[in-house]
Design an enzyme around this catalytic site. Sequence first.
Site, PDB file in Angstrom:
ATOM      1  N   THR A  39       6.469  12.933  -0.958  1.00 53.31           N
ATOM      2  CA  THR A  39       5.475  12.907   0.097  1.00 53.31           C
ATOM      3  C   THR A  39       4.143  13.462  -0.248  1.00 53.31           C
ATOM      4  O   THR A  39       4.225  14.498  -1.213  1.00 53.31           O
ATOM      5  CB  THR A  39       5.981  13.080   1.466  1.00 53.31           C
ATOM      6  N   GLY A  40       2.858  12.987   0.075  1.00 45.23           N
ATOM      7  CA  GLY A  40       1.707  13.845  -0.220  1.00 45.23           C
ATOM      8  C   GLY A  40       1.579  14.856   0.857  1.00 45.23           C
ATOM      9  O   GLY A  40       0.333  15.518   0.966  1.00 45.23           O
ATOM     10  N   ASP A  83       9.088   7.368   0.909  1.00 45.95           N
ATOM     11  CA  ASP A  83       7.962   8.173   1.385  1.00 45.95           C
ATOM     12  C   ASP A  83       8.428   8.824   2.709  1.00 45.95           C
ATOM     13  O   ASP A  83       9.301   8.482   3.334  1.00 45.95           O
ATOM     14  CB  ASP A  83       6.873   7.162   1.568  1.00 45.95           C
ATOM     15  N   LYS A  84       7.286   9.403   3.358  1.00 41.29           N
ATOM     16  CA  LYS A  84       7.695  10.085   4.615  1.00 41.29           C
ATOM     17  C   LYS A  84       6.915   9.343   5.697  1.00 41.29           C
ATOM     18  O   LYS A  84       7.530   8.657   6.520  1.00 41.29           O
ATOM     19  CB  LYS A  84       7.186  11.759   4.425  1.00 41.29           C
TER      20      LYS A  84
END
EC number: 7.6.2.1
Length: 1029
Positions: free
Chosen positions: A658-659, A374-375
């Site tokens: 990532t979102g 994830d970021k």
Amino acid sequence: SRCCPVSGCCGMGDLRPRTVWLGHPEKRDQRYPRNVINNQKYNFFTFLPGVLYNQFKYFFNLYFLLLACSQFVDELRLGALYTYWVPLVGKSLLKNKLVVLFITIGREAVEEIRCSIRDKEVNSHIYSKLLPRGTVKVKSSGIQVGDLIMVEKGECINRLYLPLAGSCFLRTDQLDGETDWKLRLPVACTQRLPTADLLQIRSYVYAEEPNIDIHTFNGTFTREDGDPPVNESLSIENTLWASTVIASGKRTVGVVIYTGKELRGVMNTSNPKNKMGLFDLEVNCLTKILFGALVVVSLVMVALQHFAGRWYLQIFRFLLLFSNIVPISLRVNLDLGKMVFSWMINRDSKIPGTVVRASTIPEELGRISYLLTDKTGTLTQNEMVFRRLHLGTVAYGMDSMDEVQSHVFSAYTQVNTMPPTMAPAATKVRKTISSRVHEAVKAIALVHNVTPVYEANGVTDQAEAEQHYEDTCRVYQAASPDEVSLVQWTESVGLTLVGRDQSSMQLRTPSGQILNFTILQIFPFTYESKRMGIIVRDESTGEITFYMKGADAVMAGIVQYNDWLEEECGNMAREGLRVLVVSKKSLTEEQYQDFEARYVQAKLSVHDRSLKVATVIESLEMEMELLCLTGVEDQLQTDVRPTLEILRNAGIKVWMLTGDKMETATCTAKNAHLVTRNQDIHIFRAVTTRGEAHLELNSFRRKHDCALVISGDSLEVCLKYYEYEFMELACQSPAVVCCRCAPTQKAQIVRLLQERTGKLTCAVGESPRPHALLRPSNCTIDPTKQCEGKQASLAADFSVTQFKHLGRLLMVHGRNSYKRSAALSQFVIHRSLCISTMQAVFSSVFYFASVPLYQGFLIVGYSTIYTMFPVFSLVLDKDVKSEVAMLYPELYKDLLKGRPLSFKTFLIWVLISIYQGSIIMYGAMLLFESEFVHIVAISFTSLILTELLMVALTVQTWHWLMMVAELLSLSCYVASLVFLHDYIDVYFIATVSFLWKVTVITLVSCLPLYILKYLRRRFSPPSYSKLTS
């Protein structure tokens, strides 16, 4: 999670839109599931069959169970029952299969009971339900769609409902992993009604069908008894999702829309399953090969007897006689080894706070090929810092913010102090710059979704702090840390956001004056629009202004022509800053009224609402005045860059899922050196059709050594039409960045990576609810302190406190765990094959009789007290020091091919076992003099000494516990000879003849292997040998 153990019992057929009448759950147009949560793996009827199936579905355990049960048949019994049931595989020191089975059943029962208790607590939580006669207490499980429920501050929500009265801030870290609070607004036409009147009005909610998207919601609220009837559109801002907590605000009253299995958090969760590592599967495969060898040897023995007499019984007896070919103690040693590896990880002082939650897969860390991270909160700290304000002709950095502060101060004081006439041109230029800075700061202070929240600090209570705008009690809350950092910066330069509600906003100037603004419209940020806007009216002047900020890619076509926007945005992005373009447009009253009428009409549409609303807003987004650029930095975690470099040099490909929006993700990838400076980046343009996807894939195929950046929407199209081609190209890319990824897409990527490559994957820093969809990943690691949700760390296989600890976790502990497990498993197989070879030689010499060579305690002690400690001490062995493993991550790359445990190494150990077993047995029969017990004494003693010497041959770095284990085992054997008079001639072992015969046999069995090891290290040294010299 399920609403109940039985599938399909809750009316979960086709999911359809619904009409929900306020306070009248009986007026329903379809059947809805009960509002209960069930996280148990079994129910009362499936518990025992399920546990037994999970225990014996693997060949290894099933084989030993059948082996032990066969000893209850008199014609198949080869010895005392305890020789088969006592040493049978187990996970406790008792080594008793029945005890282990009962312990396993008991452990599973305890876990199920605990899970049931937790579920019962959630389902029994008491809420206040609004009825015509007043409020009543009702359990969560008794809540139905259409009920009016009251929720207090700090209370957890376990269903989705629509707030009718009372705005609030929502904490959603248990749902989407984001720690920032989100403002939720009630329905406009009911927010001022008394609570009791909510049941008196005739109104209903039309809501879309349940789905897994936690970021959108479409619906309408209709009040029929109004004059005229009221229709109001509903969006995500009007909902309170399940698995969230009311963080701030007063009591909220809402109507329940979804319950049970239709909750989006539940729909995003998959059922838990037990993980079995690739290493265990490989060991299981080798076990099957050994079983095949066992069957072949047994058939050969019976064939050499010419299938005489009851030959079918002889086959079973030989199967039992040679059962040591499949090592009984292999599973025990590997499981105990996993516990030791987990203990070492937990106790490593160089990665403090690291927790192993899945102690069954530590060796998987030594073979990771793809790391999916994830970021936000994983690579970055999720702490935004304002770095730059750019006006086109002038830019202000952190070292020149005092100039900005002076311009803002002069803008709000010169009105009263400056004379009407201004002379010199220089003064006019200074005034122009000052006014531009003022307009930019004012716009930044207004165009956002930030709300100041006042909390008691021990000296001032909340009401007083809110009334007087106490700076020490104020906390900013917003859905994005970017916006908070911008508002905090405007406060630092003199323009402070001190108040905000649904319809107004208050700013405080450097002189203490309060500026009041009426919020007319807000256009929140969406992935499609990549911008947000707000229309406000200045109460002091009556001016209506439309402010907007967004990504440079979309704002370039909205603002008036200029020659510096693109260049400066590129410069700031290359510095690793997240760039936003800020603009404004003044509106007349007539312009705004025309826009409002069209906007309200578009929002009431049920079909294509988003498209119609966007079209109306775009009519306003033309020829806007460009005010400034802002640069915000999302600070990376400590040592992210060297850690990613270590992973890259170790042969691990890192994918960032990532979102976040594409610009932000690309910026972070460059800043963290996920994409190196000499690598090109291919930004996969947005595609919606098969043809567009085909053209873009061909464009990407022509590039080499190029990182890929792709959005979730384009990814979905590619996987739909060109799954194989896309995965093939993506796997060749040195790095991949997927932006705006939904949880299901992340899980799909993991599955495809495993299916297409057969490599091990590791997911890092996933959110709590979506984590369940990433269970296909071979292992999951969560950065606890930076995790975006507490449940994520509880669900992850491993938890670390910082991203930089991944380097040591993989390079040192993962590598050591895999190499040690491989050595341990092969040595246990060697130990069993040695004694099986001796049994085969013995039976062959004595006319293929199915008579055991060693009986009673000898066969039990061989794999326990005589050899267990030295063999198990291999879990302490290491080829290089941890500092060397960190300094040369290329050593990790050697493990990715699985060479430490392969068919080649397995075959080598099989040949060694056959050689040593044959030498020991033939040597004992050649050198014995008169009695059979002398063969037993000579061969068994030589076997024990050979095993101890082979451990010494295998060890690469001696640990003091290894020496203790060797001496302890030898001492135990020597001491036990006194009590083994039933199997060994005590007087014979005290003779010189016994000693020289054992010495000769042991030397012949071991010395050639020592010579071969020396020659191999001399002429074909392993890759790490130069580093250890």
